[in-house]
Structure formats: C-alpha cells, structure tokens
Design an enzyme around this catalytic site. Structure first.
Site, PDB file in Angstrom:
ATOM      1  N   HIS A  41       0.683  -1.099  -0.042  1.00  0.00           N
ATOM      2  CA  HIS A  41       0.080   0.000  -0.045  1.00  0.00           C
ATOM      3  C   HIS A  41       0.791   1.315   0.038  1.00  0.00           C
ATOM      4  CE1 HIS A  41       0.253   0.898   4.356  1.00  0.00           C
ATOM      5  NE2 HIS A  41       0.320  -0.409   4.550  1.00  0.00           N
ATOM      6  N   HIS A  61       3.323   3.084  12.770  1.00  0.00           N
ATOM      7  CA  HIS A  61       2.619   3.966  12.754  1.00  0.00           C
ATOM      8  C   HIS A  61       3.053   5.190  13.736  1.00  0.00           C
ATOM      9  CE1 HIS A  61      -1.142   1.465  12.040  1.00  0.00           C
ATOM     10  NE2 HIS A  61      -0.478   1.451  11.011  1.00  0.00           N
ATOM     11  N   ASP A 108       5.966   0.914   6.646  1.00  0.00           N
ATOM     12  CA  ASP A 108       4.795   0.569   6.385  1.00  0.00           C
ATOM     13  C   ASP A 108       4.163   1.683   5.672  1.00  0.00           C
ATOM     14  OD1 ASP A 108       2.035  -0.446   6.863  1.00  0.00           O
ATOM     15  OD2 ASP A 108       1.933   0.531   8.821  1.00  0.00           O
ATOM     16  N   GLU A 165      -4.803   1.877   2.344  1.00  0.00           N
ATOM     17  CA  GLU A 165      -5.099   0.700   3.388  1.00  0.00           C
ATOM     18  C   GLU A 165      -5.145   1.145   4.767  1.00  0.00           C
ATOM     19  OE1 GLU A 165      -3.560  -2.301   5.882  1.00  0.00           O
ATOM     20  OE2 GLU A 165      -2.645  -0.431   5.601  1.00  0.00           O
ATOM     21  N   GLU A 166      -4.544   2.184   5.251  1.00  0.00           N
ATOM     22  CA  GLU A 166      -4.351   2.462   6.383  1.00  0.00           C
ATOM     23  C   GLU A 166      -5.804   3.100   7.319  1.00  0.00           C
ATOM     24  OE1 GLU A 166      -1.974   1.734   8.460  1.00  0.00           O
ATOM     25  OE2 GLU A 166      -0.068   1.846   7.286  1.00  0.00           O
TER      26      GLU A 166
END
Length: 464
Positions: free
Chosen positions: A279, A423, A291, A325-326
């Site tokens: 993503h 995150h 991420d 996606e998040e």
C-alpha cells in the site's frame, strides 16, 4: 494414500525442475543484491516525499512518482485506477500533560488517532479511569466513567513470539475504544501505543466511531508506552489525577486518489492474472518506510527483476500499489470491484505489508493441495534462509480478491522490531536495511516465478 493423491495433483500442475529453478532463483537473488532498485525508490518516497496520508499532497506525489518509475521499466502497460479516499488532517501538534495538584503537571507524548475528532479549542481536562480493555467498561458502568477520560492500558503481550498476533490481541481498544467509551459518558479516550518497546514515541492508527452520532463523538489519542507506564503509576498513587489534552484534527470530504498499476502481459495465459503489491499510503508521523513503502518498492522490483533476468512470464503479472489501506482499505476494495466487473481471472496474489526486515518466509491462504505443493518448493528457498512456509493470513489489500481457487500469500519478514516503528514518527528511512529490503524483493520475485511457471492447482482438479 494421501501422499499419492498429492503427487498426482503435482503431476497435473507440472513437474518441478529443481536445477533450472535453482539457477533462475540464483539469478534473481544476485541481481537484487547487486543491481537492486528498491532501496533507491524507497529513498525518494521517504526522503523526497515523506508521509503519504490518504488524500494528502504527498500521497498524490507518490502516485505520480511510482507511475513514472514503472513506465521507465518498459512494462507492457501502466495505468492509474481512480478511487475515492477519506481525507483526515492532523492539524497542529497535539499537547498533553497530567496534573496531580494545581500547578504540578508533567508533559507526556501523545498523538491523535486517525479519524479522531478534535478537542474543544481550549483543550480538554478531566480525571481518568484506567482500564485493561473494552470489556472492563461494562463492569465499571456509567457511574464511574461519565465525565472522565478512559485510559486503555492493555499492553501487547510480550510472551507471544509472533508480534502480529500480540498486536491483534489489543488493537481493538484503539479501533473501537472511543465508540465504546462514549456509550458510558466518557469525554475522551487515551490509548496505550501498540508497541512492545518502551519509548516516548506515540503510535497512531485508525479508529472508528461506528454509528456514534457526530455530536456524541469524543476525541481519541495514543500515548507513548513510557507515558502510559508513568501515567498508570501516577493514577495508582493519586486517583484524582487529571489529564489535559489538546488536538486540532479534522475530517474533510472524500477526495479522488489512485491505485498505481503496471503489468507484464503473459505469453501463454494472458487472462490468468497474478498480482504483487503493497500500500502506497502511510501515516503522517514518519515517512512510512516500513509501513508500507518497503512493500511497494519490493513489489515494483519484482517485475524489474523478472525482466532483468530474462524471464518471460506465462501469465500476466501485475504490480498494484494500493491507496488507503491505513484508514479505509478503499484501494483494495476498488481493485477487487473493478476486477469482478471486468470478470478478470486472478489466480494468485502476493502482498508485502510487514516491513522491510529480513525475510523469513511466506504465509499462504489457499487449499491444502496448493500448500502441499508450496512445501515442495521450500528446499529451493533454504539456501537463502527462507524456511517459514505456513498457512495463514496474506494481506489486507489482496483479501477482497479471495475466492475458492485463488492462492493468496504474504511475505513474512522477521517481525520483532516492526512494532517499534509501526505508525510512529520512527518509521523512517534510516531504519530500513538495504540488504534486508533487497532479500525480500528477491524472495517475492522467486515465489512469483514459481507460481507463474507451474500455475496453481484449481479446486476442480482437487475434487476430480
């Protein structure tokens, strides 16, 4: 008898040529480790563009950049797939402290959870009630919660070796904690960061108010693990401790963004589609290197490595860089929707969304026959110390594609340091090791090569 059955199935799918496959994989790994592009692409995504929150200018810059890079690889087709995504903005930096007596306060590190509402302009101050999870709310009742800030302080279980399993065991308090606490009259929630590391970096992440009316929504923030430890101790010593929180986040109307897609058309079975992806969006605190910038650049390099080593795919192989996606999974759902409407035949999907650390293997969501055949390939990966081939979760963005015949797979890197960065503002480029990233790309390209060469075992052959 069972072994004989699987051998018959393998014969239907094609015979493995170990020497030829070993030689092709050797070329893939050597090319990735000496002429890899993933690290350079990630450097640009991370350091020239930065955090790529859905709906942001940086997200659009990432779309433009990756599309141009895919076009430079000489793929058969590169295109953008429109998708509407949420636009949430953090605003000015959050500020928080706890107060044990008038004039006696201690600052702590916090960050708003993605999708949270803001506090009142002057901030929010209230007493706290500490809980170990959502299940504690009912036993406390409205009498002990109303007018207070609920402090969710269940940590990730350090005894669980799979950190993703440990994460799953406590992430519900982040996602649904505000909606549940509001039912009991809470005025805000504070959530312990989803990390096994004790530090001063709060970890954001998506949260949902469910069907809570807009007027009843309460602000939600994450507190660093060090802050959570200190606050918990302070509350035990002084139950009347008050907490102050100020955050200025805002939710806007949805905006248009894109999935970025490139493909090599199959030479023999062009209507059988295999995808590899990650993503493109990330949270805004760091630059999203692990991420999921890592997964995106690894997926891009899969197609480049196949071309560079002279392999001509039998099936159509696509790289898909999913958006959102998040905080919504809009990109994954849109891709699956379009594929269904076009009646596209997807046979295999591989996702990398677990960081750019040393690859350990793959997890597979597939039939027992396909899993048995994959185990036969394991020996090809053992020289590269890729040993973990297990049945399990594949990835969020490819999940909507699932059907009874497909094979879904997820790259599984070593996960012990992943949630140190997940995150948080520490998810930055300097925490990605070039060699580990390249090993992951080579492992993904090798698995794609094997599935393309030998195909999958459809359910109708298993049943027949």
């Amino acid at each position: 008898m069972k072994k004989l059955f699987f051998l018959m199935i393998l014969c239907l799918a094609g015979t493995v040529n170990s020497q030829e496959d070993a030689e092709q994989m050797d070329k893939i790994y050597k090319t990735a480790l000496t002429e890899g592009k993933a690290y350079d692409w990630l450097n640009h995504l991370s350091n020239q563009i930065g955090g790529r929150l859905s709906g942001s200018v940086q997200a659009q810059q990432a779309v433009d950049y990756t599309k141009a890079e895919l076009e430079s690889l000489g793929l058969d087709k590169v295109w953008l797939q429109p998708v509407m995504v949420p636009k949430w903005v953090r605003g000015t930096p959050e500020f928080a402290y706890f107060e044990t007596a008038p004039g006696q306060s201690t600052n702590v590190s916090v960050c708003a959870l993605g999708g949270s509402v803001a506090t009142p302009v002057g901030g929010l101050k209230a007493e706290l009630v500490e809980v170990n999870g959502i299940e504690d709310l009912k036993s406390l009742g409205r009498e002990k919660i109303e007018g207070k800030i609920v402090f969710y302080n269940r940590p990730m279980d350090p005894t669980v070796i799979s950190t993703f399993e440990s994460y799953s065991g406590c992430v519900d308090q982040r996602y649904s904690g505000a909606a549940e606490a509001a039912k009991f009259g809470a005025v805000g929630v504070l959530v312990r960061s989803m990390s096994l590391k004790l530090d001063d970096h709060p970890h954001t992440g998506s949260m949902s108010y469910g069907d809570t009316p807009v007027a009843d929504r309460i602000p939600a923030a994450a507190i660093s693990t060090n802050g959570a430890e200190l606050l918990s101790t302070t509350i035990k010593l002084n139950p009347k401790t008050r907490f102050y929180l100020r955050q200025n986040c805002k939710q806007f109307d949805d905006v248009e963004s894109y999935n970025v897609i490139g493909e090599i058309t199959g030479s023999q079975f062009p209507n059988e589609i295999m995808i590899v992806g990650g993503h493109l969006d990330s949270w805004d605190l760091g630059d999203g290197s692990h991420d999921d910038g890592a997964g995106c650049v690894q997926s891009m390099d899969v197609l480049r490595l196949l071309k560079k080593t002279g392999y001509k795919p039998k099936r159509t192989i696509r790289v898909v860089l999913f958006m959102n996606e998040e905080n919504g999974l809009r990109g994954g759902n849109k891709y699956a929707e379009v594929a269904k409407n076009k009646k596209e035949n997807h046979v295999f999907a591989l996702e990398s969304d677990a960081g750019g650390f040393t690859p350990r293997g793959f997890s597979f969501d597939c039939s027992e026959a396909n899993l048995e055949r994959v185990q036969e390939w394991k020996k090809l990966f053992e020289p590269y110390l890729i040993h973990m081939f297990v049945k399990g979760y594949s990835g969020a963005d490819i999940g909507p594609l699932k059907n009874q015949d497909m094979v879904l797979a997820g790259l599984r890197p070593d996960s012990q340091r992943y949630f140190d960065h997940h995150h948080a503002e520490t998810d930055t480029f300097e925490h990605v090791n070039k060699r580990e990233l390249e090993l992951g790309a080579a492992s993904m390209a090798s698995l794609i090569y094997l599935f393309d060469k030998y195909g999958i075992i459809p359910n109708n052959k298993i049943k027949g």
